[in-house]
Design a protein around this motif. Structure first.
Motif, short mmCIF file in Angstrom:
data_model
loop_
_atom_site.label_atom_id
_atom_site.label_comp_id
_atom_site.label_asym_id
_atom_site.label_seq_id
_atom_site.Cartn_x
_atom_site.Cartn_y
_atom_site.Cartn_z
N PHE A 29 -14.31 1.45 -2.50
CA PHE A 29 -13.18 0.53 -2.68
C PHE A 29 -13.65 -0.75 -3.35
CE2 PHE A 29 -9.69 -2.31 -1.60
CZ PHE A 29 -8.59 -1.47 -1.74
N GLU A 30 -12.77 -1.33 -4.15
CA GLU A 30 -13.08 -2.62 -4.76
C GLU A 30 -12.09 -3.67 -4.32
OE1 GLU A 30 -13.81 -2.56 -8.95
OE2 GLU A 30 -15.33 -0.98 -8.76
N PHE A 31 -12.62 -4.73 -3.72
CA PHE A 31 -11.77 -5.86 -3.31
C PHE A 31 -11.78 -6.89 -4.43
CE2 PHE A 31 -13.14 -3.88 0.61
CZ PHE A 31 -11.99 -3.89 1.40
N GLU A 32 -10.58 -7.32 -4.80
CA GLU A 32 -10.48 -8.29 -5.90
C GLU A 32 -10.47 -9.73 -5.39
OE1 GLU A 32 -7.40 -7.39 -8.94
OE2 GLU A 32 -7.28 -5.47 -7.85
N LYS A 33 -11.05 -10.58 -6.19
CA LYS A 33 -11.14 -12.00 -5.88
C LYS A 33 -9.74 -12.61 -5.73
CE LYS A 33 -14.82 -13.67 -7.77
NZ LYS A 33 -15.70 -14.12 -8.86
N GLY A 34 -9.55 -13.39 -4.66
CA GLY A 34 -8.32 -14.15 -4.51
C GLY A 34 -7.16 -13.39 -3.90
N LYS A 35 -7.36 -12.13 -3.62
CA LYS A 35 -6.27 -11.32 -3.07
C LYS A 35 -6.27 -11.33 -1.54
CE LYS A 35 -4.44 -9.94 -6.92
NZ LYS A 35 -4.85 -8.86 -7.79
N ILE A 36 -5.11 -10.92 -1.00
CA ILE A 36 -5.01 -10.75 0.45
C ILE A 36 -4.89 -9.26 0.74
CG2 ILE A 36 -3.63 -11.21 2.52
CD1 ILE A 36 -2.72 -13.82 1.27
N TYR A 37 -5.78 -8.77 1.61
CA TYR A 37 -5.74 -7.36 2.01
C TYR A 37 -5.41 -7.28 3.48
CZ TYR A 37 -8.18 -6.52 -2.37
OH TYR A 37 -8.51 -6.46 -3.70
N ALA A 38 -4.58 -6.32 3.84
CA ALA A 38 -4.37 -6.02 5.26
C ALA A 38 -5.09 -4.71 5.53
CB ALA A 38 -2.89 -5.89 5.55
N LEU A 39 -5.93 -4.73 6.57
CA LEU A 39 -6.64 -3.50 6.93
C LEU A 39 -6.06 -3.04 8.26
CD1 LEU A 39 -8.95 -1.50 6.28
CD2 LEU A 39 -10.51 -3.07 7.44
N MET A 40 -5.38 -1.88 8.20
CA MET A 40 -4.71 -1.39 9.40
C MET A 40 -5.25 -0.01 9.76
SD MET A 40 -0.84 -2.72 8.49
CE MET A 40 -0.26 -2.84 10.17
N GLY A 41 -4.82 0.46 10.92
CA GLY A 41 -5.28 1.77 11.35
C GLY A 41 -5.29 1.85 12.85
N PRO A 42 -5.20 3.06 13.40
CA PRO A 42 -5.17 3.19 14.85
C PRO A 42 -6.49 2.73 15.49
CG PRO A 42 -5.22 5.35 13.77
CD PRO A 42 -5.09 4.32 12.70
N ASN A 43 -6.45 2.53 16.81
CA ASN A 43 -7.66 2.15 17.53
C ASN A 43 -8.77 3.15 17.26
OD1 ASN A 43 -6.53 -0.11 18.75
ND2 ASN A 43 -5.61 1.15 20.37
N GLY A 44 -9.98 2.65 17.04
CA GLY A 44 -11.12 3.54 16.83
C GLY A 44 -11.21 4.09 15.42
N SER A 45 -10.42 3.54 14.51
CA SER A 45 -10.45 4.09 13.15
C SER A 45 -11.60 3.53 12.32
CB SER A 45 -9.11 3.83 12.46
OG SER A 45 -8.87 2.43 12.43
#
Lengths: 466, 240
Positions: B27-43
Motif C-alpha cells: 500500500f502507498e500512503f500519500e502525503k497530506g491525506k487522511i486515512y481511516a483504518l478499520m476492521g474487526p477486532n484482531g484484524s
C-alpha cells in the motif's frame, strides 16, 4: 600544578584530582602514638585525648562486621589518619589556596553559596579550610562551625553530647572515628530558633590512601527547626580510601531537623558511616540519604524515638553501578507511645552492581499506639545486577500499626517504547525512567542537589561515567 | 512509487510471537491525506501501528519493505523513526510515575526547539484541548481519565510536529464533548500532515473526513474506498 583549566567538561566536573600540597604529611598506620599526635597537633583538651585513647583500645578489640559487603580489602596499616592541608585556616574565599578554590569552583560552590547557602563549612582533607557563617545565624545564637573549633570554643556543650548517642563501642568504625576523628561540623540551634535556608557543608577527599574521619554533632534545642545538607563529590584515585564518619543528632522537644546527604565519593572509597538521631517528645527528624558513589557503602541512619509523639522519617536512594555495593537502610527504634516512623527506600542496580536494603524497625514494650510504615523499591536494570532486601520488623507491643511493602522491578519495555517513540534515545529514556523512579525522594532535596542528582543518574545510565 | 508518497509498504508482513498477524500488505500512503483504518477486532490494526513505529515485540518479516520519505525504516530504531517524522497516538497510553510531559518533551526536542517555545506551545495546545494545568503538572497520565489520556497524546503529536501520525482508537473511551474537542483540534492543526486514523466508529470521521477508508481483516487489506465506506460499515458491519 596551577594548570589553568579553561575547557571543563562534565565528567571532569565529577571525577578529577588536584595536586597535593600539604603542610604536613605524617606516617601511615594507626597506633597509640598516632592518636596522641593527632590530639596534640590539634591542641586538644585532656578529656578529648582520653576519649580518643579509650576509643582506640575499643577499636583494637572490636571485630569487623560479620555480615554485609566484603571489607577484607581495608588495610588499616596502609592509611594516613591525619593530614593538615594548609598551615592556617582561610577566613575568606580569596584567601584559599588556588587549587582548592579551583576544586570548589568545579563543583559549583560559589554560585550555590550566593543563591542558597546560609552557612558554609567545606572540608578539604581532614580539616575545614573555609567557613563562612551568615550574620543572621550568629545573631540568632546559632552556632555552625567545624568540630575542632567547637571542642575549643564550646567545650561544655560538646562534652555533654559528644559520643553520647554513638559511643565508641557501638561498632569498629565508630571506635576508629572516635580515636582519629578530624573535621566535620558542629551545629547548635537554640530554643525556638527557625532557620529557613538549608545549612550546607561540602566534603571532599583528595589524598591517595587517605582516610577521612569527620565527626558531626548537631543539637536542636526545643522547638527549633532547620535543614542541614551535606554533599560530596570526590576525585578519582586508584587505591582504596576509607571514609568512616560519625554523625550524632539530638532533636529536643518539638524540634524539627532534616538531614540531607548526597554522597558521591569516587569509586574506590569505602564509605562506612554511623549516623544516629535521638528524637524527644513531638520532635521530628527526617533523613534524606542519596548514595551514588563509593565502592562500598554501609550506612543505616537510625532514629531513637524517645519521647511521646516523636516522628522519624527516612527517604533514601542508592545507585549501585559496576563494582559497587550499596548496603544501606534505616533503623527506627520506638521507645515511647504514639511515635511514628516512615521509611521509603529506593535502590537501582546496574552493570553488576549490588544494592541491599537492610532495615530494622523495633517497637519496644510500652511504645503503645505506634505506627510504622516501610517501603523498599528496587529497580534492577540488567541481568548482572542484584538487589537484596533484609527488612526486620519486631514489635513488643500489640497495639501498633505496622505496614511493610517491598517491590522489585525491571525497567518496563512498554515505558521505554513509549518514550523512545517520542524521539528520545534509549539511554536517555532509561535515565528519565530511573529519575522518575527516585522522584519521590529527589523532589525532597534542595533544587541544586536534585538537579545534580538527576544529571548524575543520567550520566550513569548513558554509560559515560563510571 | 508516486511522487507524493509518504509511506510505501511492500510485501509487508509482521508476526508477534511467531504468529503472522499482518500478511503481505502492499500500500502507498500519500502525503497530506487522511486515512481511516478499520476492521474487526484482531484484524491487525494495532499491529500495523506498532510495527510502523518499531515496537521490538513486533517482528517485521524478511522481504518486507516500509519506505518512509525515501528510506526503508524496517531496521531503524524506534527513536530514529520518530525523529524522521512518525508518531503514534497510543490506544492505551501508559502512566509513567515521576516523569512529566513537559520534561520528556524537552528531551525529545533537544536542539530543535528551546524549552520556552515548548512551554508556550504546550500551554496553547492544552488550552485548545481543554486540558487542565493540574494534569500537565502531574506525572504523565497519573490519575487521568480515558479522555484526558487521549488528549495528552494529541497534544504531544502537535508539539512534536510529526509528518505521519497514527491515531490508534483516539476516539475510544472518550465522551462526546471530548471527542468533538479532539477532532476539531486535529482538523485545525492538520496542515500538510498525514493522518492514519484507526477506529471502529464513524463518529470521528464526521469531523475528519477521510480521503480513503481501508478495511483490514485477518491481516490483509480487504477493501479500500472513500468516506462512504465507513458509513456503510457502521450500518452493515464487516459482514460480507
Amino acid at each position: 600544578m596551577a594548570n589553568k583549566q579553561t575547557n571543563i567538561n562534565f565528567e571532569n566536573k565529577y571525577g578529577f584530582s588536584m595536586p597535593e600540597n600539604y603542610a604536613l604529611k605524617p606516617e601511615k598506620g594507626i597506633s597509640q602514638s598516632v592518636v596522641v599526635n593527632i590530639s596534640q597537633l590539634k591542641n586538644e583538651p585532656e578529656w578529648m585525648k582520653e576519649f580518643r585513647l579509650k576509643a582506640y583500645e575499643i577499636f583494637l578489640q572490636k571485630s569487623m562486621p560479620k555480615w554485609g559487603p566484603d571489607l577484607s580489602k581495608i588495610n588499616f596499616d596502609d592509611i594516613y589518619y591525619y593530614i593538615k592541608p594548609t598551615k592556617d585556616r582561610a577566613k575568606s574565599w580569596e584567601e584559599l589556596p588556588a587549587e582548592i578554590k579551583e576544586t570548589y569552583d568545579r563543583i559549583g560552590m560559589p554560585e550555590a553559596e550566593k543563591k542558597y547557602l546560609s552557612g558554609v563549612s567545606a572540608q578539604y582533607e581532614s580539616e575545614v579550610v573555609y567557613e563562612s557563617i551568615n550574620r543572621e545565624l550568629s545573631k540568632k545564637g546559632v552556632i555552625f562551625c567545624d568540630m575542632d573549633t567547637a571542642v575549643k570554643k564550646y567545650p561544655e556543650i560538646v562534652k555533654e553530647y559528644f559520643g553520647k548517642l554513638i559511643p565508641p563501642h557501638d561498632n569498629k568504625f565508630a571506635a576508629l572515628n572516635s580515636a582519629v576523628w578530624s573535621g566535620g561540623s558542629f551545629v547548635y540551634v537554640p530554643k525556638g530558633v527557625k532557620v529557613d535556608l538549608p545549612m550546607q557543608a561540602y566534603f571532599r577527599i583528595n589524598a591517595e590512601k587517605f582516610g577521612q574521619f569527620e565527626r558531626t554533632l548537631i543539637i536542636a534545642e526545643e522547638g527549633s527547626s532547620f535543614h542541614y545538607v551535606e554533599g560530596c563529590t570526590a576525585p578519582v584515585y586508584t587505591t582504596d580510601s576509607l571514609h568512616a564518619a560519625v554523625v550524632e543528632i539530638f532533636v529536643k522537644k518539638g524540634a524539627r531537623v532534616r538531614y540531607t546527604t548526597v554522597q558521591n565519593w569516587s569509586k574506590n572509597v569505602f564509605n562506612l558511616v554511623t549516623k544516629r538521631a535521638r528524637a524527644e517528645e513531638n520532635a521530628l527528624i527526617e533523613w534524606v540519604d542519596c548514595n551514588i558513589g563509593s565502592q562500598i557503602t554501609m550506612k543505616y541512619p537510625c532514629v531513637y524515638l524517645m519521647g511521646e509523639g516523636a516522628r522519624g522519617e527516612m527517604l533514601s536512594v542508592s545507585f549501585a553501578g559496576a563494582g559497587q555495593a550499596q548496603d544501606t537502610g534505616a533503623k527506627m527504634i520506638h521507645f515511647a507511645s504514639n511515635t511514628s516512623s516512615r521509611i521509603i527506600a529506593k535502590s537501582i542496580s546496574k552493570n553488576g552492581g549490588r544494592a541491599s536494603y537492610r532495615g530494622l524497625v523495633q517497637v519496644m514494650k510500652g511504645a503503645k499506639n505506634s505506627s510504622v510504615h516501610s517501603s523498599c523499591d528496587a529497580l534492577i536494570i540488567d541481568e548482572d545486577s542484584r538487589s537484596d532486601t533484609y527488612p526486620s520488623l519486631r514489635s513488643q507491643e500489640n497495639n501498633t500499626q505496622i505496614e511493610h511493602e517491598a517491590k522489585v522491578e525491571r525497567l518496563s519495555d512498554d515505558k521505554l517504547f513509549y518514550l523512545t517513540s517520542r524521539g528520545i534515545k534509549k539511554s536517555d529514556a532509561e535515565g528519565l525512567l530511573v529519575n522518575g523512579f527516585i522522584d519521590p525522594v529527589s523532589k525532597e532535596i534542595p533544587l541544586e542537589y536534585s538537579i545534580e542528582l538527576n544529571r548524575l543518574i543520567n550520566l550513569e545510565m548513558s554509560g559515560s561515567v563510571g | 512509487m508516486k511522487t507524493n508518497t509518504i509511506l510505501s509498504l511492500k510485501n509487508f508482513s509482521v508476526s508477534v510471537e511467531k504468529k503472522k498477524i499482518i500478511k503481505d500488505i502492499n500500500f502507498e500512503f500519500e502525503k497530506g491525506k487522511i486515512y481511516a483504518l478499520m476492521g474487526p477486532n484482531g484484524s491487525g490494526k494495532s499491529t500495523f501501528a506498532y510495527s510502523i513505529t518499531g515496537h521490538p515485540a513486533y517482528s517485521v518479516e524478511k522481504g518486507s519493505e516500509a519506505v518512509f520519505e525515501g528510506e526503508d525504516i524496517v531496521n531503524l530504531s524506534v527513536d530514529k523513526r520518530s525523529v524522521k517524522g512518525i508518531f503514534l497516538s497510543f490506544q492505551n497510553p501508559l502512566s509513567i510515575l515521576g516523569v512529566k510531559l513537559r520534561q520528556f518533551l524537552y528531551f525529545a526536542l533537544q536542539g530543535k526547539k528551546d524549552p520556552l517555545t515548548i512551554s508556550q506551545e504546550i500551554k496553547k495546545y492544552a488550552k485548545d484541548l481543554k486540558i487542565s494545568d493540574d494534569l500537565l503538572n502531574r506525572s504523565l497520565n497519573e490519575g487521568a481519565s480515558g479522555g484526558e489520556k487521549k488528549k495528552l497524546e494529541v497534544l504531544q503529536a502537535a508539539v512534536l510536529d510529526k509528518k505521519l501520525i497514527i491515531f490508534d482508537e483516539v476516539d475510544t473511551g472518550v465522551d462526546v464533548d471530548a471527542l468533538k474537542t479532539i477532532a476539531q483540534f486535529l482538523r485545525k492543526n492538520k496542515t500538510d500532515k498525514t493522518y492514519i486514523i484507526i477506529t471502529h466508529y464513524n463518529r470521528i470521521l464526521k469531523y475528519l473526513k477521510p480521503d480513503h477508508v481501508i478495511v483490514l481483516n485477518q491481516g490483509v487489506i480487504k477493501k479500500v474506498g472513500d468516506h462512504t465506506l465507513a458509513y456503510d460499515i457502521e450500518k452493515n458491519g464487516y459482514g460480507k
